[in-house]
Design a protein around this motif. Sequence first.
Motif, short mmCIF file in Angstrom:
data_model
loop_
_atom_site.label_atom_id
_atom_site.label_comp_id
_atom_site.label_asym_id
_atom_site.label_seq_id
_atom_site.Cartn_x
_atom_site.Cartn_y
_atom_site.Cartn_z
N UNK A 117 -1.92 0.78 -8.44
CA UNK A 117 -1.31 -0.62 -7.69
C UNK A 117 -0.68 -0.15 -6.24
N UNK A 118 -0.18 0.71 -6.13
CA UNK A 118 0.44 1.41 -4.79
C UNK A 118 -0.66 1.62 -3.93
N UNK A 119 -1.83 2.33 -4.19
CA UNK A 119 -2.92 2.67 -3.19
C UNK A 119 -3.59 1.31 -3.02
N UNK A 120 -3.63 0.06 -4.05
CA UNK A 120 -4.13 -1.07 -3.37
C UNK A 120 -3.28 -1.83 -2.39
N UNK A 121 -2.04 -1.75 -2.69
CA UNK A 121 -1.16 -2.35 -1.49
C UNK A 121 -1.50 -1.64 -0.21
N UNK A 122 -1.08 -0.52 -0.11
CA UNK A 122 -1.72 0.18 1.19
C UNK A 122 -3.02 -0.29 1.84
N UNK A 123 -4.05 -0.18 0.87
CA UNK A 123 -5.16 -0.64 1.37
C UNK A 123 -5.11 -2.14 2.12
N UNK A 124 -4.39 -2.86 1.32
CA UNK A 124 -4.24 -4.26 1.66
C UNK A 124 -3.61 -4.27 3.12
#
Lengths: 178, 178
Positions: A117-124
Amino acid sequence: MEHAERLLAAAGELFYRQGVRAVGMDEVRAASGVSLKRLYQCFPSKEALVVAWLERRDEQWMSSLTSYVRERGDRVEAVFEWLERWFGEDGFRGCGFLNAYGELGATSEAVAEVVRRHKRRLRDLLRELAGDDDALAEQLFILVEGATVTAMVDPGRAAATARAAGRAARALTSPHQD
Amino acid sequence: MEHAERLLAAAGELFYRQGVRAVGMDEVRAASGVSLKRLYQCFPSKEALVVAWLERRDEQWMSSLTSYVRERGDRVEAVFEWLERWFGEDGFRGCGFLNAYGELGATSEAVAEVVRRHKRRLRDLLRELAGDDDALAEQLFILVEGATVTAMVDPGRAAATARAAGRAARALTSPHQD
DNA sequence: TTGAACGGAGAACGATCGTTCTCTATGCTA
DNA sequence: TAGCATAGAGAACGATCGTTCTCCGTTCAA
């Protein structure tokens, strides 16, 4: 609750610096000054404490990076300036999420999920800075991740690593302009 | 010695898949079929076993990558083709060295040292492929590291990640040609 | 003043860890 | 055949883990 915050701060520092499994619950108790009984009232297990730490770290880390780039006009380069500052902080030891994933991702699905989830937010965030260019965002993401783990293993050259990644990002963002 | 090889193969598989601290010496004994007594004759401690595993992994990993790119005319793109294959292998779980560093680097200087040595060798190879262009080599290194940890966290998109890193490498290598 | 609820300190518990030791069976030498 | 070195199986050891429990002092309502 006051105690939960003290616990998360102390446990997070220990987990990040030494690795999760190297830290016992009694060490968390000693560092936080919170009794073991109340520790288990706040977090019913070590895994719950680890997950809560990662969730809090996600909020703080993303919010620090986001506000830094917002104040600089959402420029992609600001991400790598922020990285250089982060790499230079005392006690920097790479990405806490990647380290936790490597150590516990195969054992704890809850830990794996909060890391993803954290990596998804960074990617967003990077996608937004890249003007919704998915391909560019993916390359920027790879640069951020690569710079972070490289800085972990070789902290003496961490600033140079951040700048090298920033130059690569600039070249990829404006490929015909240098 | 025959037993040391069996031990390293079994222990390496377990360490890589589950994380080092999650694997007990008795589990290594069971998986290798080597008695505990002989295990400690071959490797006097768990740390020695971990270091020997990483050294063996360094040789095998570097030799596989090197021979792959040699057979393809030392092209930089071959590195990322090789990465894509690696990411697709069964049981791929990121870079064993980075995972070990995150888990044990703060505790064991011997582990930290063998990880740094492996990364130095990888950087040296990339520098050679980059025609001794240090700045480019550093950017390629960051791309390789970033693609690997990204593929670990999101294995479903690992092939796309390798290709995105390869395109970035191509753009950085020939910035005025696309 | 009494008593009941609460909280902290830390002992205790069962499990598991890395490591060593014991016991027994086997095979080799004289 | 007798005696000895060796090896494996796994028990044992002390330490430490995550977690729970016991004890005792404090607080506060009646």
